[in-house]
Scaffold this active site. Structure first.
Site, PDB file in Angstrom:
ATOM      1  CG  ASP A  16     -10.087   4.148   2.872  1.00 10.48           C
ATOM      2  OD1 ASP A  16     -10.390   4.590   1.906  1.00 10.48           O
ATOM      3  OD2 ASP A  16     -10.643   3.051   3.424  1.00 10.48           O
ATOM      4  CB  VAL A  27      -9.929  -0.494  -5.542  1.00 14.67           C
ATOM      5  CG1 VAL A  27     -10.935  -0.808  -5.867  1.00 14.67           C
ATOM      6  CG2 VAL A  27      -9.808  -1.121  -4.294  1.00 14.67           C
ATOM      7  CG  HIS A  66     -10.160   5.500  -5.882  1.00 15.96           C
ATOM      8  ND1 HIS A  66      -9.697   4.711  -5.923  1.00 15.96           N
ATOM      9  CD2 HIS A  66      -9.160   5.545  -4.344  1.00 15.96           C
ATOM     10  CE1 HIS A  66      -8.953   4.212  -5.753  1.00 15.96           C
ATOM     11  NE2 HIS A  66      -8.705   4.498  -4.940  1.00 15.96           N
TER      12      HIS A  66
HETATM   13  P1  5GP Z   1      -6.300   2.979  -3.465  1.00 13.44           P
HETATM   14  O1  5GP Z   1      -4.808   1.999  -2.328  1.00 13.44           O
HETATM   15  O2  5GP Z   1      -7.264   2.293  -3.906  1.00 13.44           O
HETATM   16  O3  5GP Z   1      -5.915   4.331  -3.729  1.00 13.44           O
HETATM   17  O4  5GP Z   1      -7.248   3.187  -2.401  1.00 13.44           O
HETATM   18  C1  5GP Z   1      -7.929   2.009  -1.992  1.00 13.44           C
HETATM   19  C2  5GP Z   1      -8.954   2.624  -0.481  1.00 13.44           C
HETATM   20  O5  5GP Z   1     -10.095   2.040  -0.715  1.00 13.44           O
HETATM   21  C3  5GP Z   1      -8.124   2.172   0.554  1.00 13.44           C
HETATM   22  O6  5GP Z   1      -8.274   3.497   1.616  1.00 13.44           O
HETATM   23  C4  5GP Z   1      -8.951   1.249   1.355  1.00 13.44           C
HETATM   24  O7  5GP Z   1      -9.114   0.952   2.869  1.00 13.44           O
HETATM   25  C5  5GP Z   1     -10.251   1.344   0.720  1.00 13.44           C
HETATM   26  N1  5GP Z   1     -11.058   0.060   0.671  1.00 13.44           N
HETATM   27  C6  5GP Z   1     -10.800  -1.477   0.661  1.00 13.44           C
HETATM   28  N2  5GP Z   1     -12.163  -2.071   0.656  1.00 13.44           N
HETATM   29  C7  5GP Z   1     -13.298  -1.191   1.021  1.00 13.44           C
HETATM   30  C8  5GP Z   1     -14.184  -2.008   1.307  1.00 13.44           C
HETATM   31  O8  5GP Z   1     -14.804  -2.752   1.026  1.00 13.44           O
HETATM   32  N3  5GP Z   1     -14.871  -0.306   1.920  1.00 13.44           N
HETATM   33  C9  5GP Z   1     -14.636   1.061   2.014  1.00 13.44           C
HETATM   34  N4  5GP Z   1     -15.698   1.813   2.290  1.00 13.44           N
HETATM   35  N5  5GP Z   1     -13.726   0.762   2.022  1.00 13.44           N
HETATM   36  C10 5GP Z   1     -12.757   0.199   1.192  1.00 13.44           C
END
Ligand code: 5GP
Length: 120
Positions: free
Chosen positions: A31, A97, A101
């Site tokens: 992440d 996102v 995941h």
């Molecule tokens: P969600 O809130 O959708 O469950 O988690 C999305 C995760 O994706 C977040 O923890 C955020 O830090 C991570 N994330 C967002 N953009 C990127 C990126 O460009 N690269 C990586 N490696 N992680 C990302």
């Protein structure tokens, strides 16, 4: 065709990431904004927007997320000490996102979790 998600771009290599695992069904990478010493995202290669959109045909792929989580936990040496798996869903689940995941958080005691901050 709908626009590629940021995770699809990472899986395809268009956007760089620190990938720790990849196979036909899932890809795992660090992440970008870690919330624990180890914070890995395990992402389905198929861009399903969220758990709210899964179908019966996705069952094997979704189960595979857990198999890969266990493998990564073994690699990190935390399979016995423990870790946390999180799948955020939708707006109230704070999903950022729209591409399914699993978060794998590890590295010491992670503490509890519960009501949103504004309800405590
Ligand atoms: P969600 O809130 O959708 O469950 O988690 C999305 C995760 O994706 C977040 O923890 C955020 O830090 C991570 N994330 C967002 N953009 C990127 C990126 O460009 N690269 C990586 N490696 N992680 C990302």
């Amino acid at each position: 065709m709908s626009e590629e998600t940021i995770f699809t771009k990472i899986i395809n290599g268009t956007i760089p990431s620190k990938t720790v695992y990849h196979d036909d069904l899932v890809t795992a990478f660090l992440d970008i904004a870690p919330k624990a010493e180890h914070h890995i995202l395990i992402v389905t290669n198929k861009p399903i927007p969220s758990v709210a959109h899964v179908e019966a045909e996705d069952e094997q792929m979704l189960g595979h997320l857990f198999i890969v989580a266990r493998k990564i936990a073994e690699d990190l040496g935390v399979n016995e000490s423990g870790y946390r798996l999180i799948v955020n869903v939708g707006k109230d689940g704070c999903q950022e996102v729209p591409h399914i995941h699993m978060h794998l958080l590890a590295g010491g005691y992670l503490g509890g979790f519960g009501f949103p901050h504004d309800k405590i």
